[in-house]
Design a protein around this motif. Structure first.
Motif, PDB file in Angstrom:
ATOM      1  N   ILE A   1       0.843  -1.208   0.000  1.00 19.54           N
ATOM      2  CA  ILE A   1       0.000   0.000   0.000  1.00 19.54           C
ATOM      3  C   ILE A   1       0.872   1.250   0.000  1.00 19.54           C
ATOM      4  O   ILE A   1       0.621   2.223  -0.743  1.00 19.54           O
ATOM      5  CB  ILE A   1      -0.948  -0.013   1.215  1.00 19.54           C
ATOM      6  N   ALA A   2       1.926   1.264   0.822  1.00 24.09           N
ATOM      7  CA  ALA A   2       2.818   2.423   0.880  1.00 24.09           C
ATOM      8  C   ALA A   2       3.534   2.631  -0.458  1.00 24.09           C
ATOM      9  O   ALA A   2       3.706   3.768  -0.920  1.00 24.09           O
ATOM     10  CB  ALA A   2       3.830   2.236   2.010  1.00 24.09           C
ATOM     11  N   LEU A   3       3.943   1.521  -1.103  1.00 25.96           N
ATOM     12  CA  LEU A   3       4.623   1.639  -2.396  1.00 25.96           C
ATOM     13  C   LEU A   3       3.706   2.247  -3.464  1.00 25.96           C
ATOM     14  O   LEU A   3       4.118   3.109  -4.247  1.00 25.96           O
ATOM     15  CB  LEU A   3       5.107   0.255  -2.832  1.00 25.96           C
ATOM     16  N   VAL A   4       2.446   1.801  -3.501  1.00 27.59           N
ATOM     17  CA  VAL A   4       1.494   2.356  -4.470  1.00 27.59           C
ATOM     18  C   VAL A   4       1.262   3.847  -4.199  1.00 27.59           C
ATOM     19  O   VAL A   4       1.206   4.669  -5.133  1.00 27.59           O
ATOM     20  CB  VAL A   4       0.168   1.565  -4.411  1.00 27.59           C
ATOM     21  N   ALA A   5       1.130   4.211  -2.917  1.00 29.13           N
ATOM     22  CA  ALA A   5       0.887   5.622  -2.577  1.00 29.13           C
ATOM     23  C   ALA A   5       2.070   6.493  -2.955  1.00 29.13           C
ATOM     24  O   ALA A   5       1.896   7.616  -3.492  1.00 29.13           O
ATOM     25  CB  ALA A   5       0.584   5.745  -1.083  1.00 29.13           C
ATOM     26  N   VAL A   6       3.301   6.013  -2.714  1.00 32.55           N
ATOM     27  CA  VAL A   6       4.490   6.800  -3.072  1.00 32.55           C
ATOM     28  C   VAL A   6       4.618   6.920  -4.589  1.00 32.55           C
ATOM     29  O   VAL A   6       4.930   7.998  -5.132  1.00 32.55           O
ATOM     30  CB  VAL A   6       5.744   6.155  -2.447  1.00 32.55           C
ATOM     31  N   THR A   7       4.362   5.813  -5.298  1.00 35.68           N
ATOM     32  CA  THR A   7       4.447   5.842  -6.765  1.00 35.68           C
ATOM     33  C   THR A   7       3.433   6.818  -7.351  1.00 35.68           C
ATOM     34  O   THR A   7       3.710   7.507  -8.347  1.00 35.68           O
ATOM     35  CB  THR A   7       4.213   4.426  -7.319  1.00 35.68           C
ATOM     36  N   ASN A   8       2.254   6.882  -6.736  1.00 32.40           N
ATOM     37  CA  ASN A   8       1.217   7.787  -7.238  1.00 32.40           C
ATOM     38  C   ASN A   8       1.662   9.241  -7.180  1.00 32.40           C
ATOM     39  O   ASN A   8       1.242  10.068  -8.011  1.00 32.40           O
ATOM     40  CB  ASN A   8      -0.059   7.585  -6.429  1.00 32.40           C
ATOM     41  N   VAL A   9       2.514   9.588  -6.208  1.00 34.21           N
ATOM     42  CA  VAL A   9       3.015  10.960  -6.110  1.00 34.21           C
ATOM     43  C   VAL A   9       3.855  11.312  -7.336  1.00 34.21           C
ATOM     44  O   VAL A   9       3.753  12.422  -7.898  1.00 34.21           O
ATOM     45  CB  VAL A   9       3.820  11.131  -4.813  1.00 34.21           C
ATOM     46  N   PHE A  10       4.698  10.371  -7.792  1.00 36.21           N
ATOM     47  CA  PHE A  10       5.574  10.655  -8.932  1.00 36.21           C
ATOM     48  C   PHE A  10       4.789  10.776 -10.236  1.00 36.21           C
ATOM     49  O   PHE A  10       5.300  11.323 -11.222  1.00 36.21           O
ATOM     50  CB  PHE A  10       6.617   9.550  -9.055  1.00 36.21           C
ATOM     51  N   TYR A  11       3.579  10.262 -10.259  1.00 35.17           N
ATOM     52  CA  TYR A  11       2.731  10.406 -11.442  1.00 35.17           C
ATOM     53  C   TYR A  11       1.732  11.559 -11.282  1.00 35.17           C
ATOM     54  O   TYR A  11       0.726  11.612 -11.988  1.00 35.17           O
ATOM     55  CB  TYR A  11       1.967   9.113 -11.708  1.00 35.17           C
ATOM     56  N   GLY A  12       1.972  12.420 -10.323  1.00 41.69           N
ATOM     57  CA  GLY A  12       1.117  13.587 -10.159  1.00 41.69           C
ATOM     58  C   GLY A  12      -0.262  13.258  -9.647  1.00 41.69           C
ATOM     59  O   GLY A  12      -1.207  14.023  -9.888  1.00 41.69           O
ATOM     60  N   GLY A  13      -0.405  12.131  -8.932  1.00 41.99           N
ATOM     61  CA  GLY A  13      -1.685  11.747  -8.380  1.00 41.99           C
ATOM     62  C   GLY A  13      -2.586  11.024  -9.355  1.00 41.99           C
ATOM     63  O   GLY A  13      -3.750  10.738  -9.010  1.00 41.99           O
ATOM     64  N   SER A  14      -2.092  10.726 -10.561  1.00 37.75           N
ATOM     65  CA  SER A  14      -2.917  10.026 -11.569  1.00 37.75           C
ATOM     66  C   SER A  14      -2.161   8.817 -12.116  1.00 37.75           C
ATOM     67  O   SER A  14      -2.014   8.668 -13.331  1.00 37.75           O
ATOM     68  CB  SER A  14      -3.294  10.990 -12.696  1.00 37.75           C
ATOM     69  N   MET A  15      -1.648   7.986 -11.224  1.00 34.23           N
ATOM     70  CA  MET A  15      -0.866   6.819 -11.642  1.00 34.23           C
ATOM     71  C   MET A  15      -1.707   5.862 -12.470  1.00 34.23           C
ATOM     72  O   MET A  15      -1.258   5.330 -13.489  1.00 34.23           O
ATOM     73  CB  MET A  15      -0.325   6.105 -10.399  1.00 34.23           C
ATOM     74  N   TRP A  16      -2.920   5.597 -12.035  1.00 31.38           N
ATOM     75  CA  TRP A  16      -3.733   4.602 -12.728  1.00 31.38           C
ATOM     76  C   TRP A  16      -4.024   5.049 -14.157  1.00 31.38           C
ATOM     77  O   TRP A  16      -3.991   4.239 -15.091  1.00 31.38           O
ATOM     78  CB  TRP A  16      -5.055   4.391 -11.975  1.00 31.38           C
ATOM     79  N   GLN A  17      -4.326   6.338 -14.346  1.00 29.79           N
ATOM     80  CA  GLN A  17      -4.614   6.831 -15.690  1.00 29.79           C
ATOM     81  C   GLN A  17      -3.350   6.860 -16.552  1.00 29.79           C
ATOM     82  O   GLN A  17      -3.396   6.531 -17.751  1.00 29.79           O
ATOM     83  CB  GLN A  17      -5.234   8.229 -15.636  1.00 29.79           C
ATOM     84  N   SER A  18      -2.230   7.247 -15.933  1.00 34.95           N
ATOM     85  CA  SER A  18      -0.990   7.312 -16.709  1.00 34.95           C
ATOM     86  C   SER A  18      -0.530   5.941 -17.162  1.00 34.95           C
ATOM     87  O   SER A  18       0.032   5.790 -18.258  1.00 34.95           O
ATOM     88  CB  SER A  18       0.104   7.992 -15.879  1.00 34.95           C
ATOM     89  N   LEU A  19      -0.735   4.916 -16.331  1.00 35.96           N
ATOM     90  CA  LEU A  19      -0.340   3.556 -16.687  1.00 35.96           C
ATOM     91  C   LEU A  19      -1.439   2.816 -17.431  1.00 35.96           C
ATOM     92  O   LEU A  19      -1.248   1.632 -17.760  1.00 35.96           O
ATOM     93  CB  LEU A  19       0.048   2.786 -15.411  1.00 35.96           C
ATOM     94  N   HIS A  20      -2.577   3.468 -17.666  1.00 33.78           N
ATOM     95  CA  HIS A  20      -3.707   2.882 -18.400  1.00 33.78           C
ATOM     96  C   HIS A  20      -4.161   1.559 -17.765  1.00 33.78           C
ATOM     97  O   HIS A  20      -4.352   0.556 -18.442  1.00 33.78           O
ATOM     98  CB  HIS A  20      -3.334   2.647 -19.872  1.00 33.78           C
ATOM     99  N   VAL A  21      -4.291   1.584 -16.448  1.00 34.33           N
ATOM    100  CA  VAL A  21      -4.753   0.394 -15.715  1.00 34.33           C
ATOM    101  C   VAL A  21      -6.268   0.310 -15.829  1.00 34.33           C
ATOM    102  O   VAL A  21      -6.979   1.308 -15.668  1.00 34.33           O
ATOM    103  CB  VAL A  21      -4.326   0.462 -14.238  1.00 34.33           C
ATOM    104  N   HIS A  22      -6.743  -0.894 -16.123  1.00 33.54           N
ATOM    105  CA  HIS A  22      -8.195  -1.084 -16.295  1.00 33.54           C
ATOM    106  C   HIS A  22      -8.926  -0.777 -14.994  1.00 33.54           C
ATOM    107  O   HIS A  22      -8.418  -1.003 -13.896  1.00 33.54           O
ATOM    108  CB  HIS A  22      -8.483  -2.523 -16.741  1.00 33.54           C
ATOM    109  N   VAL A  23     -10.135  -0.270 -15.132  1.00 36.69           N
ATOM    110  CA  VAL A  23     -10.899   0.142 -13.964  1.00 36.69           C
ATOM    111  C   VAL A  23     -11.210  -1.039 -13.043  1.00 36.69           C
ATOM    112  O   VAL A  23     -11.306  -0.887 -11.815  1.00 36.69           O
ATOM    113  CB  VAL A  23     -12.198   0.848 -14.404  1.00 36.69           C
ATOM    114  N   LEU A  24     -11.366  -2.237 -13.603  1.00 29.55           N
ATOM    115  CA  LEU A  24     -11.628  -3.412 -12.762  1.00 29.55           C
ATOM    116  C   LEU A  24     -10.421  -3.758 -11.889  1.00 29.55           C
ATOM    117  O   LEU A  24     -10.578  -4.169 -10.736  1.00 29.55           O
ATOM    118  CB  LEU A  24     -12.003  -4.610 -13.641  1.00 29.55           C
ATOM    119  N   ILE A  25      -9.228  -3.561 -12.442  1.00 28.44           N
ATOM    120  CA  ILE A  25      -8.023  -3.818 -11.641  1.00 28.44           C
ATOM    121  C   ILE A  25      -7.911  -2.780 -10.522  1.00 28.44           C
ATOM    122  O   ILE A  25      -7.532  -3.104  -9.384  1.00 28.44           O
ATOM    123  CB  ILE A  25      -6.779  -3.796 -12.540  1.00 28.44           C
TER     124      ILE A  25
END
Length: 734
Positions: free
Chosen positions: A194-218
């Motif tokens: 959980i901490a790793l995902v939260a830290v990674t999201n900061v480097f993507y400007g708070g939009s990690m899921w959209q930047s990595l094109h992760v499916h909404v179900l995932i």
């Protein structure tokens, strides 16, 4: 003063073991390092909270300006959708003010709870972690901070870090709450993810899921799985690790998170444009309800962290479940009524259809609420609100032709199901030992015990396990148990009498077997004595008589000598026969009676104490007999037992007591004329005290005295008197 101390204690936070240790004066290097770590954590939380709050409040004007100029009419990305203004509604600035007030009110609720935690729990690591989580989550969840800070600059990056710390700190809090340890141990690995995902999201400007094109179900799977692990961690801790006080804390924390999670999930569905008209007024209501649901999290967490003696949360949970289910049921009922009545009345008058649907809901409201209340109470605490129905069901089971033990099985099953307990059992005293005669469920190590009283006597014990380890029974549970145990009293007494009769029958059978064995053993001993000793002697007498007869004519002198020897042998044989008969029953009992036989034995023991002149020595033993002039006729077995008890007791006095006085008393019980009282009292050294742990009951003589009394159904007591002597008392039924 005591009341003030109690109130102050109730306001103190629950202390972790680490903090309890730090409250003392640190002496070792480890203690000093722990103190410095705590100071560093305090400083970080204080600085972080001050900087974040100041930046948040400084962003309010900018947020208001963007709402008025851009966000309400055109939208601001994912944070604020475009919201057309309703016709004849409020002005644009008024809606902007409402959105600002909703977001600021939400954040202030988190800030206030965080301030309370810092004020009361500034030295508690768990309290500091909770305060950090409240500040970070309360700041980052509303759209105010992100919208006001824009897409660049220090404020934007700071609020991204705040959002990251919000998810990390609130996840860590639920993993370690309330005692500061990860339970189970593998949960620390999931927290690291959980901490790793939260830290990674900061480097993507708070939009990690959209930047990595992760499916909404995932994305949904990630959030659901992380939430499920948090919930499982608290459930596992609650069932296997927490103390009773920590379980109460966990209940409050889980309650607040459940309210917030359910409210967030439900309101998130309503935010879908398919379920509303998309106007600004609708979003005002939706935002207000969503924030109100999430406000339950800081309030309940503050109570769980700060208040050591928590209020009972179970009634609140029950009411919440009842009214939540009632709300859903009313909405569904109203919707179904409108959908059904609309096509039925083709009048086009919506008011009439709504009125009918409202009437249907009004009629169904009261019985629906009662039905939901009853079933939720059963689900959480059992049926203590329905004592009459429980008694009726139990009575219907007991009126059937059941054996007593099956009736007790019905009682324990009823108690277990009525109170939703994991185990119940009924134990009664059988043969001097407590025995569980009926049970239901898996036994536990330390069940609660409730006495079963009938006719003023305790006839048994009900053992019941708590619903969860350490949970106490409520007053409602106690009332229902009291009612059920009153019904169980006569049944338990009946079972106890039945088992007692079975034991009596078993003892009677064993006594008969012992009697037959003893009789046959006695007969075999008599037979052996007659066959091995007396019979050869009589045969030898016959041979000696025949030999003497031959010598009468030839050698009269030898015949006379043989007859003299024969006379001595005959005398010794007769003496042996007398001894054999005496072992069977003392002849003095038949010749002189019980009192006379005992007096003869006493006279024999008193003779050695007389001098040649017939006077008694000062240090000699004097034995007296105190008996009524006449005793009622009694069985031969009782006479023998009384004689043996007295003679054996007197032998012990002569051999061991070093006494100068001894009294033998025989009397008939005044209360029960069919009982003979026997008492032998001396003023000697007294019987030695026997340790119960040794398991010894005295010598062979004392054991023989007890056995003779027990064989006839009597009682025997051998005790030390206050003056130092010994008293042997026995009561024999006549």
């Amino acid at each position: 003063m005591e009341g003030m101390r109690e109130i102050e204690a109730m306001g103190e936070p629950a202390l972790t073991p680490e903090t309890e240790r730090l409250r003392g004066r640190p002496g070792s290097p480890d203690d000093r390092r722990s103190v410095w770590k705590l100071i560093a954590l305090q400083s970080f939380v204080a600085v972080f909270a001050l900087v974040t709050m100041s930046m948040y409040f400084g962003s309010i004007p900018n947020y208001y300006s963007k709402l008025v100029s851009v966000c309400i009419t055109n939208g601001c990305g994912n944070s604020v959708p475009a919201m057309p203004l309703p016709i004849d509604g409020l002005s644009l600035t008024t809606y902007a003010v409402l959105f600002v007030l909703i977001d600021v009110g939400f954040t202030l609720a988190f800030y206030f709870c965080s301030a309370v935690m810092l004020w009361k729990g500034f030295r508690e690591p768990v309290g500091l972690l909770a305060a950090l989580a409240m500040v970070a989550f309360g700041t980052s969840f509303p759209s105010l901070a992100i919208v006001a800070s824009g897409d660049s600059g220090f404020a934007h990056h700071w609020f991204l870090i705040v959002a990251m710390l919000g998810w990390i700190s609130i996840s860590l809090f639920f993993f370690v709450f309330p005692n500061g340890r990860f339970v189970p141990g593998w949960s620390r690995l999931f927290f690291a993810a959980i901490a790793l995902v939260a830290v990674t999201n900061v480097f993507y400007g708070g939009s990690m899921w959209q930047s990595l094109h992760v499916h909404v179900l995932i994305q949904l799977l990630w959030y659901v799985s992380s939430t499920a692990v948090l919930i499982y961690s608290q459930i596992y801790r609650f069932r296997h690790v927490s103390s009773p006080a920590e379980r109460q804390q966990t209940k409050w924390g889980v309650y607040g998170v459940s309210i917030g999670f359910i409210g967030f999930s439900g309101m998130s569905l309503l935010f879908d444009p398919r379920f509303h008209d998309g106007t600004a007024l609708t979003y005002v209501y939706l935002n207000a309800l969503l924030n109100l649901a999430l406000t339950a999290i800081p309030v309940t967490l503050a109570m769980a962290v700060m208040r050591r003696r928590l209020w009972d949360i179970d009634p609140l949970v029950k009411r919440t479940l009842v009214y939540a289910a009632l709300t859903v049921s009313v909405v569904l009922l109203y919707t179904c009524a409108v959908l059904y009545l609309g096509p039925l009345f083709q009048s086009g008058n919506g008011f009439f259809v709504s009125l009918l649907a409202t009437a249907v809901v009004s009629v169904a409201f009261a019985p629906l609420k009662e039905w939901l209340q009853r079933h939720i109470n059963r689900l959480m605490k059992g049926r203590h609100d329905e004592p009459y129905e429980v008694l009726l069901e139990l009575g219907n089971q007991l009126i059937r032709p059941l054996p007593p033990d099956a009736m007790l099985d019905a009682v324990v099953r009823t108690v277990k199901s009525a109170l939703r307990l994991p185990y119940t059992g009924i134990a009664i005293g059988v043969g001097g030992h407590e025995t569980v005669v009926a049970s239901d469920g898996e036994p536990v190590d330390d069940p609660l015990a409730f006495p079963i009283i009938h006719r003023g006597e305790e006839v048994g014990t009900l053992y019941a396990a708590s619903r969860s380890p350490g949970e106490a029974f409520s007053s409602e549970d106690g009332k229902l148990l009291d009612v059920l145990l009153r019904q169980a009293g006569p049944i338990v007494e009946n079972v106890k009498m039945t088992l007692g009769m079975k034991l009596l029958v078993q003892d009677l059978q064993e006594s008969r077997e012992k009697l037959v064995l003893a009789r046959e053993e006695e007969r075999r001993q008599i037979r052996n004595n007659l066959h091995d000793d007396l019979a050869p002697r009589l045969a030898a007498l016959a041979l000696n008589a025949a030999t003497a007869q031959k010598y009468v004519a030839k050698e009269p002198a030898a015949a006379i000598e043989m007859l003299a020897d024969l006379r001595q042998v005959i005398r010794s044989t007769v003496e042996e026969i007398r001894m054999l008969v005496h072992d069977l029953r003392p002849p003095t009992l038949d010749e002189l009676g019980l009192v006379g036989a005992i007096q003869i034995r006493i006279d024999e023991l008193n003779k050695p104490a007389l001098t040649v002149a017939g006077e008694r020595r000062a240090d000699s033993l004097l034995i007296r007999l105190d008996a009524p002039s006449s005793l009622p006729a009694m069985p031969a077995a009782v006479e023998v037992a009384v004689y043996r008890i007295v003679t054996e007791s007197l032998a012990n006095v002569v051999k061991h007591a070093q006494a100068t006085s001894c009294t033998v008393r025989l009397d008939i019980s005044p209360a029960k004329e069919k009982e003979l009282l026997i008492e032998i009292t001396d003023n000697g050294s007294g019987i030695p005290t026997l340790s119960p742990a040794s398991g010894s009951t005295g010598g062979i003589g004392l054991g023989s005295i007890r056995e003779r009394a027990a064989e006839l159904g009597g009682q025997c007591a051998i005790e030390r008197t206050e003056q130092g002597g010994t008293r042997v008392s026995a009561i024999l039924p006549l």
